[in-house]
Motif scaffolding. Structure first.
Motif, PDB file in Angstrom:
ATOM      1  N   LEU A 250       0.900  -1.226  -0.013  1.00 48.42           N
ATOM      2  CA  LEU A 250      -0.043  -0.026   0.018  1.00 48.42           C
ATOM      3  C   LEU A 250       0.781   1.287   0.165  1.00 48.42           C
TER       4      LEU A 250
ATOM      5  N   GLY B  70      -5.578   0.843  -3.677  1.00 48.17           N
ATOM      6  CA  GLY B  70      -5.640  -0.599  -3.260  1.00 48.17           C
ATOM      7  C   GLY B  70      -7.164  -1.096  -3.019  1.00 48.17           C
TER       8      GLY B  70
ATOM      9  N   GLY C  10      -4.024   4.211  -1.725  1.00 47.86           N
ATOM     10  CA  GLY C  10      -3.138   3.252  -0.838  1.00 47.86           C
ATOM     11  C   GLY C  10      -3.091   3.921   0.644  1.00 47.86           C
TER      12      GLY C  10
END
Lengths: 290, 234
Positions: free
Chosen positions: B197, B203, B217
């Protein structure tokens, strides 16, 4: 000495044919994990088709080409009609399919040709060559030389061409091969066609010496399989060495011990080797790191 | 770049992907995180076409690819570095890279290979060595390099940090960031969620075959639920 050379040459000749059959087994096995027991039938087809084409008046070289082409067609049909549709079947099922194909081909040959033994003329006459006191048939040199040439060409193909490397990659890791875009169906088609051609050429080369008939494939498949196991299944170099070793064992066994037990001697040695080294003599030691 | 809509797949009667939808835009690094058995590897294999799907759509650059054979997807610019490296063990490093470009017929294969060597100098030293005898980290570099040899528009990376030392993990992650700089879009699957991440633009969190969370992320990194489940924080 002359006796020894005599046995050596006849062992090498027979061994070369075993080596070609074993090479066919190996080629198909590495590409597809299939043990193709119809491999011996390709050898039979090579000899028989050449004999019958020659009988029709076709010149020998052309007849031989037709025979190789016929064997390749049969090999491809075997793959497309029997092996490809059973993708995902267990290895035992696939082996039984190839045994069935072998019986079918033998039966068809019996009907299409006949049940007689047939001979081809030797490629360069029947006058024996004197080699260190031994009388060697000139055809033996054709068999040994032809085998050596095929092994060399196959080696160059596998090591130097992208398609050959793709075949080895497929054998090493099928998932990764598919992920880089190798069409595994193409690779398997190639393996079946190639092994059929190799077997057929072996059959053509050896028919002037050993004769051929519709059922020579059975024993050849057995010997070729034994040779492939002896050398380490899936290793082309091992297959060739295994074949030659088996031929020499038979020849020396028959010469120095008893010709009655020549098959027995060879198989006993193979059993001993496989019990002691289940990987075969040249089986690949695993060097993969995880 | 990539659109996945309601993708379903499984093994026999067990459904592993239960309607996964996600999107990767051109130039992004997208991380897909989730625990063991969530279906991450199954998803990537379905995208590459080596795992059959039972429903849903996959679109690459706007065109449906879900009915295409794996090699056709490679041709369209989708390559993968699979879980567990899966290098061609008996073949040399050089041959592994050459086969990565198996679908290509252009003249720049050699130049691309040199670029991979420049990226991972450790591979250049071992170019004649059998790939199976490389260390785990080198095999991982080789697997990524091999996937790059296909000139991907979208690169799928399955657990590139698995089993590597922290130093090597950093090196691999830096390489991924460098790929983005070269305009390659990356879909990265990781169990090492924090690391993934950190370098990802966005993500997705996959849990038992479904996407349960998505976002930038950094936002996922600070999401308490994600933290608790995947980052090992309290």
């Amino acid at each position: 000495m002359s006796e020894f050379v005599q046995f050596l040459m006849s062992g090498l000749t027979v061994g070369a044919v075993y080596a070609l059959v074993a090479l066919g087994f190996t080629l198909v096995y590495t590409a597809s994990d299939v043990v193709n027991f119809a491999q011996g039938e390709f050898v039979m087809l090579g000899g028989m088709v050449t004999v019958f084409m020659a009988a029709l008046g076709v010149p020998l070289p052309v007849a031989a080409l037709i025979a190789v082409a016929a064997a390749v067609c049969v090999g491809l049909l075997l793959y497309w009609l029997a092996i490809a549709p059973s993708r995902g079947a267990s290895p035992v099922t696939l082996i039984i399919i190839t045994i069935g194909a072998s019986i079918l081909l033998r039966g068809a040959a019996q009907v299409l040709f006949d049940k007689q033994f047939h001979k081809l003329p030797s490629f360069s006459g029947d006058v024996p060559v004197n080699l260190l006191g031994a009388a060697v048939q000139p055809q033996s040199f054709w068999v040994i030389g032809g085998t050596a040439l095929i092994v060399l060409l196959l080696y160059l193909f596998m090591e130097r061409t992208v398609l050959g490397k793709a075949l080895r990659a497929t054998a090493a890791n099928r998932l990764a091969a598919r992920l880089v875009g190798i069409n595994t169906t193409t690779v398997m088609t190639l393996a079946f066609g190639g092994s059929a051609a190799i077997g057929a050429i072996g059959g053509i080369l050896v028919t002037p010496i050993t004769l051929t008939s519709y059922d020579v494939g059975t024993l050849l498949a057995l010997k070729g399989f034994a040779a492939a196991m002896l050398g380490g299944m899936g290793n082309p170099l091992g297959a060739v060495m295994g074949g030659i070793l088996l031929g020499l064992l038979e020849s020396f066994g028959a010469g120095y011990l008893s010709s009655t037990y020549k098959d027995g001697i060879a198989f006993v040695v193979i059993l001993v080797v496989l019990v002691a080294m289940p990987q075969g003599l040249f089986g690949r030691r695993s060097v993969e790191r995880v | 770049m990539l659109e996945v809509v309601d993708l379903r797949s499984g093994y026999g009667r067990i459904e592993v992907l239960r309607g996964v939808s996600l999107e990767v835009r051109a130039g992004e690094v997208v991380a897909l995180i989730g625990s063991n058995g969530a279906g991450k590897t199954t998803l990537l294999r379905a995208l590459s076409g080596v795992q059959p799907i039972t429903g849903g759509e996959i679109r690459l650059l706007g065109a449906r690819i879900d009915a295409l054979a794996p090699h056709r997807r490679v041709e369209r610019g989708l390559t993968q570095s699979p879980e567990g490296r899966q290098v061609f063990g008996p073949l040399s490093v050089e041959d592994n890279l050459r086969l990565g470009a198996y679908m290509r017929r252009d003249k720049e294969i050699g130049a691309d290979r040199d670029q991979v060597y420049a990226m991972f100098p450790a591979l250049a030293e071992k170019r004649r060595i059998a790939a199976g005898s490389l260390s785990g980290g080198q095999q991982q570099m080789l697997a990524i390099g091999r996937a790059l040899m296909g000139r991907p528009k979208l690169l799928l990376l399955d657990e590139p940090s698995l089993g590597l030392s922290p130093l090597l993990v950093d090196q691999i992650l830096a390489a991924i960031v460098a790929l983005r700089g070269r305009g390659i879009t990356v879909l990265l699957v990781e169990q090492n969620a924090a690391a993934a991440l950190e370098i990802a633009d966005r993500g997705y969190v996959l849990e038992t075959g479904r996407i349960i969370s998505t976002g930038p992320g950094a936002a996922l990194l600070s999401d308490p639920a994600v933290k608790a489940a995947y980052l090992g924080a309290d």
